[in-house]
Design a protein around this motif. Structure first.
Motif, short mmCIF file in Angstrom:
data_model
loop_
_atom_site.label_atom_id
_atom_site.label_comp_id
_atom_site.label_asym_id
_atom_site.label_seq_id
_atom_site.Cartn_x
_atom_site.Cartn_y
_atom_site.Cartn_z
N ALA A 99 -3.57 6.66 -7.93
CA ALA A 99 -3.59 6.25 -6.53
C ALA A 99 -5.04 6.14 -6.06
O ALA A 99 -5.95 6.66 -6.69
N GLY A 100 -5.21 5.48 -4.92
CA GLY A 100 -6.54 5.39 -4.34
C GLY A 100 -7.51 4.55 -5.15
O GLY A 100 -8.69 4.86 -5.21
N LYS A 101 -7.02 3.48 -5.77
CA LYS A 101 -7.91 2.64 -6.58
C LYS A 101 -8.93 1.93 -5.70
O LYS A 101 -10.06 1.73 -6.11
N ARG B 263 1.99 1.94 -3.42
CA ARG B 263 0.89 2.49 -4.22
C ARG B 263 0.45 3.87 -3.71
O ARG B 263 -0.35 4.53 -4.36
N ARG B 264 0.91 4.23 -2.51
CA ARG B 264 0.48 5.47 -1.85
C ARG B 264 -1.02 5.48 -1.65
O ARG B 264 -1.70 6.51 -1.86
N GLU B 265 -1.55 4.36 -1.22
CA GLU B 265 -3.00 4.23 -0.99
C GLU B 265 -3.29 4.07 0.49
O GLU B 265 -2.90 3.06 1.10
N HIS B 266 -3.97 5.04 1.09
CA HIS B 266 -4.50 4.95 2.45
C HIS B 266 -3.41 4.60 3.47
O HIS B 266 -3.65 3.84 4.41
N GLN C 32 0.82 -1.20 0.00
CA GLN C 32 0.00 0.00 0.00
C GLN C 32 0.86 1.26 0.00
O GLN C 32 0.51 2.27 -0.61
N SER D 180 -11.00 1.43 -1.89
CA SER D 180 -11.53 2.29 -0.83
C SER D 180 -10.74 2.07 0.45
O SER D 180 -10.15 1.02 0.68
#
Length: 201
Positions: free
Chosen positions: A102-104, A31-34, A28, A106
């Motif tokens: 990014a942010g694909k 991916r820079r996600e959450h 994550q 939730s």
């Protein structure tokens, strides 16, 4: 202070090895996600689990003496399955990091998955409850300091892992790099599972 430093060092030594939880945070982070919510969730979860171990290990061990061997086998199975999943992703390939996307997924989905691999993973209980709890018995008069050190070590690691992963983003833009990462994670997971089985035999 000595108890705090021992807890801090023990926590880092346990968590640095790639596990299901920090492997997910690493992915994550790449991916820079959450990243923020996941880092906070993991740090709080570890603090709670370590508190159970530090302050309740003796009671737990006396009430359920057969728990430790069962947890070893369940932990080995859980980690092995996660390793197989990593091998499968490495074999399939086709994944790469697009720095502009990014942010694909939730934040709810990410936290639910992180919850599952944290609280339903028997290997986590082996480290945070049984191992940390057993070592905490050596610091009878300073268990709070030991727990604070262990929790602090976990928080520092997850912050560094989640937010430091972005520096690898240029490398992980290549699908081959993701395959290598997944393969390495798979190897480490299977090795951890083998080690748990060996310790149980």
């Amino acid at each position: 202070m000595w108890a705090f430093l021992n807890g801090f060092g023990l926590s880092l030594s346990l968590i640095v090895a790639v596990g299901a939880q920090n492997a997910f945070v690493l992915r994550q982070g790449l991916r820079r996600e959450h990243v923020g919510p996941l880092v906070i969730f993991c740090a709080i979860s570890d603090a709670i689990l370590m508190a159970i171990g530090v302050f309740g290990f003796g009671v737990l061990n006396d009430a359920l003496p057969a728990l430790a061997p069962v947890m070893v086998w369940l932990g080995a199975a859980f980690v092995f399955v996660y390793g197989v999943m990593s091998f499968r992703r490495a074999w399939q390939g086709g994944e790469a990091l697009d720095p502009d996307v990014a942010g694909k997924g939730s934040v709810k989905a990410a936290l639910l998955f992180c919850f599952a691999i944290t609280w339903f993973n028997p290997h986590v209980y082996l480290d945070t409850v049984l191992l940390v709890g057993s070592i905490a018995t050596k610091f009878e008069g300073a268990r709070v300091a030991f727990w604070a050190g262990a929790s602090g070590g976990s928080a520092v690691f997850f912050i560094a892992l989640g937010y430091g992963a972005r520096f690898l983003a240029p490398v992980m833009a290549k699908p081959r790099a993701w395959q290598v990462l997944e393969f390495v994670i798979g190897v480490v997971m299977v090795a951890i599972a083998a080690g748990l089985v060996w310790s149980a035999l």
